[in-house]
Design a protein around this motif. Structure first.
Motif, mmCIF file in Angstrom:
data_model
loop_
_atom_site.group_PDB
_atom_site.id
_atom_site.type_symbol
_atom_site.label_atom_id
_atom_site.label_comp_id
_atom_site.label_asym_id
_atom_site.label_seq_id
_atom_site.Cartn_x
_atom_site.Cartn_y
_atom_site.Cartn_z
ATOM 1 N N ASP A 1 0.805 -1.223 0.000
ATOM 2 C CA ASP A 1 0.000 0.000 0.000
ATOM 3 C C ASP A 1 0.840 1.276 0.000
ATOM 4 O O ASP A 1 0.328 2.351 -0.319
ATOM 5 C CB ASP A 1 -0.906 0.016 1.233
ATOM 6 C CG ASP A 1 -1.804 -1.198 1.278
ATOM 7 O OD1 ASP A 1 -2.719 -1.285 0.441
ATOM 8 O OD2 ASP A 1 -1.589 -2.072 2.142
ATOM 9 N N GLU A 2 2.104 1.166 0.383
ATOM 10 C CA GLU A 2 2.981 2.342 0.417
ATOM 11 C C GLU A 2 4.421 1.882 0.224
ATOM 12 O O GLU A 2 4.866 0.941 0.876
ATOM 13 C CB GLU A 2 2.839 3.078 1.739
ATOM 14 C CG GLU A 2 3.715 4.314 1.877
ATOM 15 C CD GLU A 2 3.545 4.979 3.239
ATOM 16 O OE1 GLU A 2 2.390 5.277 3.622
ATOM 17 O OE2 GLU A 2 4.555 5.170 3.943
ATOM 18 N N ILE A 3 5.128 2.542 -0.681
ATOM 19 C CA ILE A 3 6.514 2.199 -0.986
ATOM 20 C C ILE A 3 7.405 3.371 -0.609
ATOM 21 O O ILE A 3 7.261 4.472 -1.148
ATOM 22 C CB ILE A 3 6.691 1.886 -2.485
ATOM 23 C CG1 ILE A 3 5.780 0.727 -2.911
ATOM 24 C CG2 ILE A 3 8.153 1.569 -2.806
ATOM 25 C CD1 ILE A 3 5.711 0.547 -4.419
ATOM 26 N N ASN A 4 8.318 3.141 0.321
ATOM 27 C CA ASN A 4 9.317 4.145 0.689
ATOM 28 C C ASN A 4 10.678 3.646 0.223
ATOM 29 O O ASN A 4 11.091 2.528 0.547
ATOM 30 C CB ASN A 4 9.352 4.349 2.199
ATOM 31 C CG ASN A 4 8.056 4.932 2.735
ATOM 32 O OD1 ASN A 4 7.861 6.143 2.710
ATOM 33 N ND2 ASN A 4 7.163 4.075 3.224
ATOM 34 N N GLY B 1 0.541 1.601 -11.844
ATOM 35 C CA GLY B 1 0.903 3.008 -11.775
ATOM 36 C C GLY B 1 1.166 3.396 -10.329
ATOM 37 O O GLY B 1 0.635 2.785 -9.402
ATOM 38 N N LEU B 2 2.002 4.416 -10.144
ATOM 39 C CA LEU B 2 2.322 4.899 -8.806
ATOM 40 C C LEU B 2 2.125 6.409 -8.731
ATOM 41 O O LEU B 2 2.279 7.110 -9.729
ATOM 42 C CB LEU B 2 3.769 4.558 -8.434
ATOM 43 C CG LEU B 2 4.145 3.082 -8.334
ATOM 44 C CD1 LEU B 2 5.640 2.945 -8.106
ATOM 45 C CD2 LEU B 2 3.365 2.389 -7.234
ATOM 46 N N LYS B 3 1.806 6.875 -7.527
ATOM 47 C CA LYS B 3 1.686 8.311 -7.270
ATOM 48 C C LYS B 3 2.778 8.713 -6.281
ATOM 49 O O LYS B 3 2.897 8.118 -5.209
ATOM 50 C CB LYS B 3 0.308 8.633 -6.688
ATOM 51 C CG LYS B 3 0.131 10.104 -6.313
ATOM 52 C CD LYS B 3 -1.269 10.376 -5.803
ATOM 53 C CE LYS B 3 -1.517 9.730 -4.457
ATOM 54 N NZ LYS B 3 -2.830 10.129 -3.860
ATOM 55 N N LEU B 4 3.580 9.717 -6.660
ATOM 56 C CA LEU B 4 4.595 10.233 -5.743
ATOM 57 C C LEU B 4 3.912 11.100 -4.694
ATOM 58 O O LEU B 4 3.302 12.110 -5.006
ATOM 59 C CB LEU B 4 5.634 11.049 -6.504
ATOM 60 C CG LEU B 4 6.752 11.669 -5.658
ATOM 61 C CD1 LEU B 4 7.615 10.597 -5.005
ATOM 62 C CD2 LEU B 4 7.617 12.598 -6.512
ATOM 63 N N VAL B 5 4.027 10.695 -3.428
ATOM 64 C CA VAL B 5 3.384 11.407 -2.328
ATOM 65 C C VAL B 5 4.328 12.430 -1.709
ATOM 66 O O VAL B 5 3.925 13.529 -1.333
ATOM 67 C CB VAL B 5 2.911 10.405 -1.252
ATOM 68 C CG1 VAL B 5 2.318 11.132 -0.051
ATOM 69 C CG2 VAL B 5 1.915 9.427 -1.840
ATOM 70 N N PRO C 1 0.085 3.254 -4.594
ATOM 71 C CA PRO C 1 -0.492 2.726 -5.840
ATOM 72 C C PRO C 1 -1.464 3.722 -6.464
ATOM 73 O O PRO C 1 -2.173 4.440 -5.767
ATOM 74 C CB PRO C 1 -1.220 1.456 -5.377
ATOM 75 C CG PRO C 1 -0.554 1.075 -4.097
ATOM 76 C CD PRO C 1 -0.156 2.374 -3.444
ATOM 77 N N ALA C 2 -1.463 3.761 -7.796
ATOM 78 C CA ALA C 2 -2.340 4.700 -8.508
ATOM 79 C C ALA C 2 -3.017 4.021 -9.696
ATOM 80 O O ALA C 2 -3.092 4.579 -10.796
ATOM 81 C CB ALA C 2 -1.547 5.918 -8.963
#
Length: 219
Positions: free
Chosen positions: A147-150, A173-177, A193-194
């Protein structure tokens, strides 16, 4: 709902093997163990502290569990901020066979780790933080469970070694937070994730008959 969160030291070419020291994981002849150390400073440590500053349980592959279990229970420095948390929280361990788990508060996920994690994610409780665990990460990527990639990206190319993303990763797809760069050259980035991968084309579209007629009339 609990989230699965990854926090990984990675080289610019995607290698995550043995960041902490020469003896950490020399498998397959890896010669660069400890590659994080020259670029790690107080500011970079602060970024990691931020990631580790919220409630979590640990989610580990067997090899990383063994490395951690041989190290963290023996840290007695009263100023160490990580050891008390790692030693206290629940450690969920993914292993193909039932292991001997000597570190306190450790639980085997069982024969079907993916099914066990789906149940854990549906429960109330702290998020599940993955450290290291390169082999197990490939299972998580393949099933789209993160759910979250650091990522803490270090300014070094390592060539061969265990990689964060293998061939079995599920396209997404990914969203840069959030992102931050540091004087040592480290970049810390957080992604979520996006949805599906989006595509497009820079090729010029063929003009329609109406557009061709319009252009002729303009001459």
């Amino acid at each position: 709902m609990r989230k699965i969160i990854t926090a990984t030291f990675v080289s610019l070419d995607g290698v995550m093997q043995a960041p902490g020291g020469p003896e950490e994981d020399p498998t397959s002849g890896f010669k660069f163990g400890g590659w994080v150390f020259p670029h790690f400073d107080e500011a970079t440590g602060g970024a990691m502290d931020e990631i580790l500053g919220r409630p979590y349980d640990l989610l580990l592959g067997r090899k990383t569990y063994d490395i951690f279990a041989a190290y963290w229970p023996h840290i007695t420095d009263p100023h160490d901020t990580i050891a008390p948390i790692f030693n206290r929280v629940t450690k969920y361990v993914a292993s193909r066979s039932k292991p001997e788990l000597s570190w306190n508060n450790s639980q085997w996920l069982g024969d079907d780790a993916v099914a066990a994690l789906k149940k854990l994610k549906a429960e109330d409780g702290p998020d599940l933080l993955v450290q290291g665990s390169s082999d197990f990460l490939q299972t998580l990527w393949a099933h789209g469970m993160v759910d979250e990639i650091n990522v803490l990206i270090f300014p070094v190319l390592l060539g061969k070694g265990k990689r964060l993303f293998g061939d079995g990763v599920a396209p997404a797809g990914l969203k840069l937070v959030k992102s931050q760069s540091y004087p040592t050259g480290v970049i810390v980035a957080k992604y979520e994730p996006a949805g599906a991968v989006k595509t497009g084309s820079f090729a010029h579209e063929e003009p329609t008959e109406a557009e061709l007629e319009r252009r002729r009339n303009l001459r």
